[in-house]
Design a protein around this motif. Sequence first.
Motif, mmCIF file in Angstrom:
data_model
loop_
_atom_site.group_PDB
_atom_site.id
_atom_site.type_symbol
_atom_site.label_atom_id
_atom_site.label_comp_id
_atom_site.label_asym_id
_atom_site.label_seq_id
_atom_site.Cartn_x
_atom_site.Cartn_y
_atom_site.Cartn_z
ATOM 1 N N ILE A 149 0.844 -1.199 0.000
ATOM 2 C CA ILE A 149 0.000 0.000 0.000
ATOM 3 C C ILE A 149 0.877 1.245 0.000
ATOM 4 O O ILE A 149 2.079 1.184 0.230
ATOM 5 N N ASP A 150 0.251 2.374 -0.244
ATOM 6 C CA ASP A 150 0.955 3.649 -0.265
ATOM 7 C C ASP A 150 1.310 4.065 1.165
ATOM 8 O O ASP A 150 0.435 4.057 2.043
ATOM 9 N N PRO A 151 2.569 4.419 1.458
ATOM 10 C CA PRO A 151 2.948 4.828 2.822
ATOM 11 C C PRO A 151 2.158 6.027 3.342
ATOM 12 O O PRO A 151 1.990 6.175 4.550
ATOM 13 N N ASP A 152 1.667 6.871 2.446
ATOM 14 C CA ASP A 152 0.887 8.035 2.876
ATOM 15 C C ASP A 152 -0.468 7.646 3.458
ATOM 16 O O ASP A 152 -1.126 8.467 4.106
ATOM 17 N N ARG A 153 -0.889 6.423 3.251
ATOM 18 C CA ARG A 153 -2.175 5.975 3.789
ATOM 19 C C ARG A 153 -2.080 5.496 5.234
ATOM 20 O O ARG A 153 -3.087 5.256 5.877
ATOM 21 N N ILE A 154 -0.857 5.356 5.751
ATOM 22 C CA ILE A 154 -0.657 4.931 7.133
ATOM 23 C C ILE A 154 -0.498 6.173 7.997
ATOM 24 O O ILE A 154 0.346 7.026 7.735
ATOM 25 N N LYS A 155 -1.297 6.275 9.027
ATOM 26 C CA LYS A 155 -1.288 7.450 9.898
ATOM 27 C C LYS A 155 -0.093 7.422 10.845
ATOM 28 O O LYS A 155 0.203 6.412 11.473
ATOM 29 N N PHE A 156 0.599 8.556 10.945
ATOM 30 C CA PHE A 156 1.765 8.657 11.823
ATOM 31 C C PHE A 156 1.351 8.489 13.283
ATOM 32 O O PHE A 156 1.990 7.747 14.044
ATOM 33 N N LEU A 157 0.285 9.168 13.699
ATOM 34 C CA LEU A 157 -0.152 9.095 15.089
ATOM 35 C C LEU A 157 -0.589 7.680 15.458
ATOM 36 O O LEU A 157 -0.323 7.207 16.559
ATOM 37 N N GLY A 158 -1.222 6.976 14.532
ATOM 38 C CA GLY A 158 -1.593 5.585 14.778
ATOM 39 C C GLY A 158 -0.369 4.716 14.992
ATOM 40 O O GLY A 158 -0.361 3.843 15.866
ATOM 41 N N THR A 159 0.673 4.967 14.217
ATOM 42 C CA THR A 159 1.920 4.223 14.378
ATOM 43 C C THR A 159 2.557 4.517 15.726
ATOM 44 O O THR A 159 3.041 3.608 16.405
ATOM 45 N N VAL A 160 2.545 5.776 16.151
ATOM 46 C CA VAL A 160 3.090 6.150 17.456
ATOM 47 C C VAL A 160 2.350 5.396 18.560
ATOM 48 O O VAL A 160 2.967 4.840 19.480
ATOM 49 N N ARG A 161 1.039 5.347 18.475
ATOM 50 C CA ARG A 161 0.246 4.658 19.503
ATOM 51 C C ARG A 161 0.537 3.165 19.534
ATOM 52 O O ARG A 161 0.648 2.566 20.611
ATOM 53 N N ILE A 162 0.672 2.552 18.367
ATOM 54 C CA ILE A 162 0.980 1.115 18.308
ATOM 55 C C ILE A 162 2.347 0.828 18.912
ATOM 56 O O ILE A 162 2.513 -0.106 19.699
ATOM 57 N N VAL A 163 3.332 1.651 18.565
ATOM 58 C CA VAL A 163 4.687 1.445 19.093
ATOM 59 C C VAL A 163 4.701 1.654 20.604
ATOM 60 O O VAL A 163 5.321 0.883 21.339
ATOM 61 N N VAL A 169 5.934 -1.326 23.355
ATOM 62 C CA VAL A 169 7.126 -1.229 24.192
ATOM 63 C C VAL A 169 6.720 -1.583 25.617
ATOM 64 O O VAL A 169 5.948 -0.873 26.250
ATOM 65 N N THR A 170 7.252 -2.694 26.102
ATOM 66 C CA THR A 170 6.887 -3.146 27.440
ATOM 67 C C THR A 170 7.936 -2.800 28.477
ATOM 68 O O THR A 170 7.636 -2.652 29.637
ATOM 69 N N ASP A 171 9.193 -2.646 28.067
ATOM 70 C CA ASP A 171 10.264 -2.388 29.002
ATOM 71 C C ASP A 171 10.883 -1.027 28.697
ATOM 72 O O ASP A 171 11.438 -0.819 27.634
ATOM 73 N N ARG A 172 10.742 -0.103 29.631
ATOM 74 C CA ARG A 172 11.358 1.215 29.464
ATOM 75 C C ARG A 172 12.868 1.099 29.640
ATOM 76 O O ARG A 172 13.372 0.125 30.183
ATOM 77 N N ALA A 173 13.572 2.108 29.227
ATOM 78 C CA ALA A 173 15.031 2.096 29.368
ATOM 79 C C ALA A 173 15.397 2.008 30.849
ATOM 80 O O ALA A 173 14.709 2.555 31.709
ATOM 81 N N ALA A 174 16.462 1.320 31.128
ATOM 82 C CA ALA A 174 16.883 1.114 32.521
ATOM 83 C C ALA A 174 17.646 2.304 33.080
ATOM 84 O O ALA A 174 18.130 2.258 34.195
#
Length: 73
Positions: free
Chosen positions: A47-61, A65-70
Amino acid sequence: MKTHLRGPGRILRSRIPELAYQEIWASLLTHWALCTLICTAATATGIDPDRIKFLGTVRIVRRSVTDRAAFSP
């Protein structure tokens, strides 16, 4: 970048100019990494990369992430 990655009303925590530069570079690298992830995912699904929402990607990432930096930034 400020709106989606850091959140509205948040300022840089660093008080020394060198550390402020480091924090800015970290934010820019995070933005680049997320855009690379979007392009890779879009290419893999055909698919076209412009069709993927940046904010949606931020929320998924953030959910992934289960372990924060130590260490403290």
